[in-house]
Design an enzyme around this catalytic site. Structure first.
Site, short mmCIF file in Angstrom:
data_model
loop_
_atom_site.label_atom_id
_atom_site.label_comp_id
_atom_site.label_asym_id
_atom_site.label_seq_id
_atom_site.Cartn_x
_atom_site.Cartn_y
_atom_site.Cartn_z
N ASP A 16 41.63 48.27 52.67
CA ASP A 16 41.78 48.24 51.09
C ASP A 16 42.10 49.92 50.86
O ASP A 16 42.17 50.74 51.82
CB ASP A 16 40.48 47.87 50.33
CG ASP A 16 40.69 48.00 48.79
OD1 ASP A 16 41.50 47.75 48.25
OD2 ASP A 16 39.77 48.65 48.34
N SER A 17 42.38 50.01 49.58
CA SER A 17 42.89 51.41 49.21
C SER A 17 41.64 52.23 49.18
O SER A 17 41.78 53.64 49.67
CB SER A 17 43.30 51.55 47.79
OG SER A 17 42.21 50.94 47.01
N CYS A 79 42.35 43.39 49.36
CA CYS A 79 42.94 44.08 48.07
C CYS A 79 44.06 43.16 47.55
O CYS A 79 44.96 42.68 47.87
CB CYS A 79 43.61 45.42 48.51
SG CYS A 79 44.13 46.30 47.35
N ASN A 80 43.70 42.80 46.19
CA ASN A 80 44.60 42.12 45.31
C ASN A 80 45.81 42.73 45.13
O ASN A 80 47.13 42.32 45.33
CB ASN A 80 43.92 41.80 43.90
CG ASN A 80 42.87 40.98 44.31
OD1 ASN A 80 42.91 39.70 44.32
ND2 ASN A 80 41.65 41.45 44.47
N GLU A 157 34.82 54.09 43.30
CA GLU A 157 35.25 55.00 44.33
C GLU A 157 34.16 56.18 44.25
O GLU A 157 33.91 56.92 45.30
CB GLU A 157 36.47 55.50 44.18
CG GLU A 157 37.52 54.39 44.54
CD GLU A 157 37.41 54.44 46.01
OE1 GLU A 157 37.47 55.23 47.08
OE2 GLU A 157 37.55 53.16 46.56
N CYS A 189 40.06 42.20 41.52
CA CYS A 189 40.23 43.38 42.30
C CYS A 189 38.82 43.64 42.87
O CYS A 189 37.82 43.34 42.49
CB CYS A 189 40.35 44.69 40.99
SG CYS A 189 40.05 46.47 42.03
N HIS A 191 37.21 46.06 44.16
CA HIS A 191 36.14 46.73 43.70
C HIS A 191 35.19 46.29 42.85
O HIS A 191 33.98 46.77 42.49
CB HIS A 191 36.99 48.29 42.99
CG HIS A 191 37.46 49.12 43.92
ND1 HIS A 191 38.67 48.76 44.46
CD2 HIS A 191 37.30 50.38 44.14
CE1 HIS A 191 39.18 49.89 45.21
NE2 HIS A 191 38.16 50.84 45.15
N1 DGL Z 1 40.79 47.12 45.41
C1 DGL Z 1 42.03 46.76 45.08
C2 DGL Z 1 42.44 45.56 44.27
O1 DGL Z 1 41.73 44.51 44.92
C3 DGL Z 1 42.77 47.98 44.58
C4 DGL Z 1 42.23 49.19 43.66
C5 DGL Z 1 43.23 50.40 43.44
O2 DGL Z 1 43.44 50.78 44.53
O3 DGL Z 1 44.02 50.67 42.45
O4 DGL Z 1 43.29 45.37 43.58
#
Ligand code: DGL
Length: 266
Positions: A16-17, A79-80, A157, A189, A191
């Site tokens: 993921d990011s 990660c979406n 984060e 998302c 997160h």
């Molecule tokens: N966790 C990520 C998602 O599912 C991306 C969050 C990000 O880096 O902006 O979209």
């Protein structure tokens, strides 16, 4: 320094990011407790959600290739945003199966009674073609309200899952939804499942909250089995493109306990 071990593709690689994909890692770990799991947090490039699509594609390719190079038999895009930007690209590029994810609109449409559904996600996910197709395919007569919440990614984060600022941000996003009669909220998302207790508290008991982490883990289990990636040594390790000294505190708060964490250059 992270040292690659495997001479075979046996582990499940997840990226993921940043820390959001740990919500998927948690679901995978619960379902496959004896498999070897390697988690890559692309913290140096977090967030993905506000970056141009081409950049998210380049980062996703780099992460996917790194995981394969380090023994991943399956790559999970936890990660979406990255799935939306680069899912097809990774499937074409990598020599192993790729599991991606998308906002759980289908279960939300099944769950809603009011016909009003909200999707909380990043700007990148919501503006993607993939999301437009998802709405076209599953919304039917329901109204789908999209809410871009890049600020919530930042709270996770920072490891701030319930502080006053995170709470105020969630209140700000949810207040208009209540007024619109929304009864189902999709966590679009990875997160956001870490903010689940906060979101559920603010939304109230009559709102259904959809998280697809377990469904993705079930798909990971099926795919792992299909490629013969079975139980290993219960290895669970994390790497980050960021500074481990900065990432480890929030990671520990998000995960609930420390995890082995190394830096990688990517
Ligand atoms: N966790 C990520 C998602 O599912 C991306 C969050 C990000 O880096 O902006 O979209």
């Amino acid at each position: 320094m992270f040292s690659p071990i495997p001479d075979r593709q046996t582990m499940i690689g997840i990226f993921d990011s940043g820390l959001g994909g740990l919500s998927v890692l948690r679901a995978v770990r619960n379902l496959l407790p004896n498999h070897d799991l390697l988690y890559l947090a692309d913290s140096a490039y977090c967030p993905y959600g506000t970056r141009p699509q081409a950049e998210v594609q380049a980062r996703s390719l780099a992460c996917g290739r790194w995981l394969v190079h380090h023994g991943a038999a399956v790559v999970v895009i936890a990660c979406n945003t990255a799935t939306s930007a680069a899912g097809d690209l990774l499937r074409a590029d990598l020599p192993v199966p790729v599991v991606g994810m998308e906002p759980g609109l289908k279960p939300a449409i099944t769950a809603t009674r009011s016909g009003q559904v909200a999707v909380l996600a990043t700007n990148g996910t919501l503006r993607g073609e993939r999301f437009a197709r998802l709405v076209e395919r599953f919304a039917g007569g329901a109204q789908v309200v999209t809410v871009a919440c890049p600020d919530l990614v930042g709270y996770v984060e920072a490891g701030d899952l319930a502080g006053p600022q995170a709470r105020a941000a969630v209140v700000g996003h949810l207040a208009p939804l209540r007024a619109q009669g929304i009864d189902t909220i999709v966590l679009g998302c990875t997160h956001f499942p870490f903010l689940y207790p906060l979101i559920a508290d603010i939304a109230g008991p009559e709102i259904v909250i959809i998280d697809t982490g377990r469904a993705v883990a079930a798909q990971v289990a099926r795919v792992a089995e299909s490629v013969g990636a079975g139980p290993g040594r219960r290895d669970l390790r994390c790497v980050t493109t960021g500074d481990p000294a900065e990432v480890s505190g929030p990671l520990t708060r998000v995960w609930g306990q420390p995890l082995p964490l190394d830096h990688i250059d990517l």
